[in-house]
Scaffold this motif. Sequence first.
Motif, PDB file in Angstrom:
ATOM      1  N   ALA A  23       0.807  -1.223   0.000  1.00  0.00           N
ATOM      2  CA  ALA A  23       0.000   0.000   0.000  1.00  0.00           C
ATOM      3  C   ALA A  23       0.841   1.276   0.000  1.00  0.00           C
ATOM      4  O   ALA A  23       0.385   2.315  -0.472  1.00  0.00           O
ATOM      5  CB  ALA A  23      -0.938   0.006   1.204  1.00  0.00           C
ATOM      6  N   ASN A  24       2.071   1.194   0.502  1.00  0.00           N
ATOM      7  CA  ASN A  24       2.908   2.390   0.623  1.00  0.00           C
ATOM      8  C   ASN A  24       4.168   2.372  -0.237  1.00  0.00           C
ATOM      9  O   ASN A  24       4.962   3.306  -0.179  1.00  0.00           O
ATOM     10  CB  ASN A  24       3.332   2.590   2.085  1.00  0.00           C
ATOM     11  CG  ASN A  24       2.154   2.862   2.985  1.00  0.00           C
ATOM     12  OD1 ASN A  24       1.081   3.226   2.536  1.00  0.00           O
ATOM     13  ND2 ASN A  24       2.344   2.662   4.270  1.00  0.00           N
ATOM     14  N   THR A  25       4.356   1.319  -1.022  1.00  0.00           N
ATOM     15  CA  THR A  25       5.619   1.161  -1.745  1.00  0.00           C
ATOM     16  C   THR A  25       5.381   0.834  -3.211  1.00  0.00           C
ATOM     17  O   THR A  25       4.538  -0.004  -3.533  1.00  0.00           O
ATOM     18  CB  THR A  25       6.461   0.029  -1.117  1.00  0.00           C
ATOM     19  OG1 THR A  25       6.557   0.251   0.293  1.00  0.00           O
ATOM     20  CG2 THR A  25       7.842  -0.049  -1.712  1.00  0.00           C
ATOM     21  N   THR A  26       6.149   1.497  -4.093  1.00  0.00           N
ATOM     22  CA  THR A  26       6.173   1.135  -5.504  1.00  0.00           C
ATOM     23  C   THR A  26       7.613   0.883  -5.917  1.00  0.00           C
ATOM     24  O   THR A  26       8.554   1.403  -5.318  1.00  0.00           O
ATOM     25  CB  THR A  26       5.583   2.233  -6.418  1.00  0.00           C
ATOM     26  OG1 THR A  26       6.353   3.426  -6.288  1.00  0.00           O
ATOM     27  CG2 THR A  26       4.129   2.503  -6.097  1.00  0.00           C
ATOM     28  N   SER A  45       5.628   6.905   4.144  1.00  0.00           N
ATOM     29  CA  SER A  45       5.482   6.509   5.546  1.00  0.00           C
ATOM     30  C   SER A  45       4.019   6.215   5.873  1.00  0.00           C
ATOM     31  O   SER A  45       3.112   6.657   5.167  1.00  0.00           O
ATOM     32  CB  SER A  45       6.009   7.606   6.468  1.00  0.00           C
ATOM     33  OG  SER A  45       5.258   8.792   6.293  1.00  0.00           O
ATOM     34  N   ALA A  46       3.787   5.479   6.941  1.00  0.00           N
ATOM     35  CA  ALA A  46       2.433   5.096   7.341  1.00  0.00           C
ATOM     36  C   ALA A  46       1.537   6.305   7.583  1.00  0.00           C
ATOM     37  O   ALA A  46       0.338   6.265   7.293  1.00  0.00           O
ATOM     38  CB  ALA A  46       2.482   4.216   8.581  1.00  0.00           C
ATOM     39  N   ASP A  47       2.121   7.404   8.092  1.00  0.00           N
ATOM     40  CA  ASP A  47       1.310   8.605   8.331  1.00  0.00           C
ATOM     41  C   ASP A  47       1.161   9.485   7.091  1.00  0.00           C
ATOM     42  O   ASP A  47       0.489  10.505   7.119  1.00  0.00           O
ATOM     43  CB  ASP A  47       1.870   9.423   9.502  1.00  0.00           C
ATOM     44  CG  ASP A  47       3.257   9.982   9.245  1.00  0.00           C
ATOM     45  OD1 ASP A  47       3.778   9.875   8.108  1.00  0.00           O
ATOM     46  OD2 ASP A  47       3.845  10.532  10.200  1.00  0.00           O
ATOM     47  N   GLY A  48       1.794   9.098   5.983  1.00  0.00           N
ATOM     48  CA  GLY A  48       1.661   9.818   4.725  1.00  0.00           C
ATOM     49  C   GLY A  48       2.442  11.118   4.651  1.00  0.00           C
ATOM     50  O   GLY A  48       2.301  11.878   3.708  1.00  0.00           O
ATOM     51  N   LYS A  49       3.307  11.374   5.608  1.00  0.00           N
ATOM     52  CA  LYS A  49       4.006  12.659   5.667  1.00  0.00           C
ATOM     53  C   LYS A  49       5.407  12.645   5.057  1.00  0.00           C
ATOM     54  O   LYS A  49       5.977  13.692   4.802  1.00  0.00           O
ATOM     55  CB  LYS A  49       4.088  13.147   7.113  1.00  0.00           C
ATOM     56  CG  LYS A  49       2.731  13.505   7.683  1.00  0.00           C
ATOM     57  CD  LYS A  49       2.855  14.075   9.068  1.00  0.00           C
ATOM     58  CE  LYS A  49       1.482  14.474   9.592  1.00  0.00           C
ATOM     59  NZ  LYS A  49       1.573  15.061  10.926  1.00  0.00           N
ATOM     60  N   THR A  50       5.948  11.459   4.823  1.00  0.00           N
ATOM     61  CA  THR A  50       7.308  11.364   4.288  1.00  0.00           C
ATOM     62  C   THR A  50       7.358  10.344   3.160  1.00  0.00           C
ATOM     63  O   THR A  50       6.763   9.275   3.263  1.00  0.00           O
ATOM     64  CB  THR A  50       8.299  10.936   5.399  1.00  0.00           C
ATOM     65  OG1 THR A  50       8.192  11.846   6.489  1.00  0.00           O
ATOM     66  CG2 THR A  50       9.730  10.911   4.905  1.00  0.00           C
ATOM     67  N   ASP A  72       9.459  15.556   2.709  1.00  0.00           N
ATOM     68  CA  ASP A  72       8.513  15.728   3.795  1.00  0.00           C
ATOM     69  C   ASP A  72       7.335  16.577   3.327  1.00  0.00           C
ATOM     70  O   ASP A  72       7.540  17.626   2.717  1.00  0.00           O
ATOM     71  CB  ASP A  72       9.167  16.422   5.000  1.00  0.00           C
ATOM     72  CG  ASP A  72      10.193  15.545   5.686  1.00  0.00           C
ATOM     73  OD1 ASP A  72       9.941  14.336   5.806  1.00  0.00           O
ATOM     74  OD2 ASP A  72      11.253  16.070   6.089  1.00  0.00           O
ATOM     75  N   LYS A  73       6.130  16.134   3.631  1.00  0.00           N
ATOM     76  CA  LYS A  73       4.924  16.891   3.302  1.00  0.00           C
ATOM     77  C   LYS A  73       4.811  18.056   4.269  1.00  0.00           C
ATOM     78  O   LYS A  73       5.006  17.934   5.471  1.00  0.00           O
ATOM     79  CB  LYS A  73       3.700  15.982   3.433  1.00  0.00           C
ATOM     80  CG  LYS A  73       2.420  16.605   2.975  1.00  0.00           C
ATOM     81  CD  LYS A  73       1.318  15.566   3.065  1.00  0.00           C
ATOM     82  CE  LYS A  73       0.020  16.111   2.547  1.00  0.00           C
ATOM     83  NZ  LYS A  73      -1.037  15.095   2.606  1.00  0.00           N
TER      84      LYS A  73
END
Length: 74
Positions: A23-26, A45-50, A72-73
Motif C-alpha cells: 500500500a505504501n511502496t512502488t 510513511s504510514a502517516d503519509g508525511k514522508t 517531507d509533506k
Amino acid sequence: MTARLAGEGRPAYDTTSLKRVDANTTEQIRQKEGKTVQTVTRKVSADGKTMTVTTRGKDEHGRSLNTVAVYDKQ
C-alpha cells in the motif's frame, strides 16, 4: 505497467515498468536494451508525511548510482 520511451530525453534507459509492492511502496525498473540498469523504490510513511525515493544502478555513462531522497509533506 510497462512503457517504452521515445526520443532522447532519457539516455540512461529506454523502457520502464512500475509495480505496487504494498500500500505504501512502488518499485520502478528501468531498462536499456532489455537489461535492467536502474531500480527505483518509492516508500511513503504510514502517516503519509514522508516519501523516501531510493535509486540504484548505473547512469547513462555506466557509473554507479546509489541515491536516497527524502521528501517531507508540509
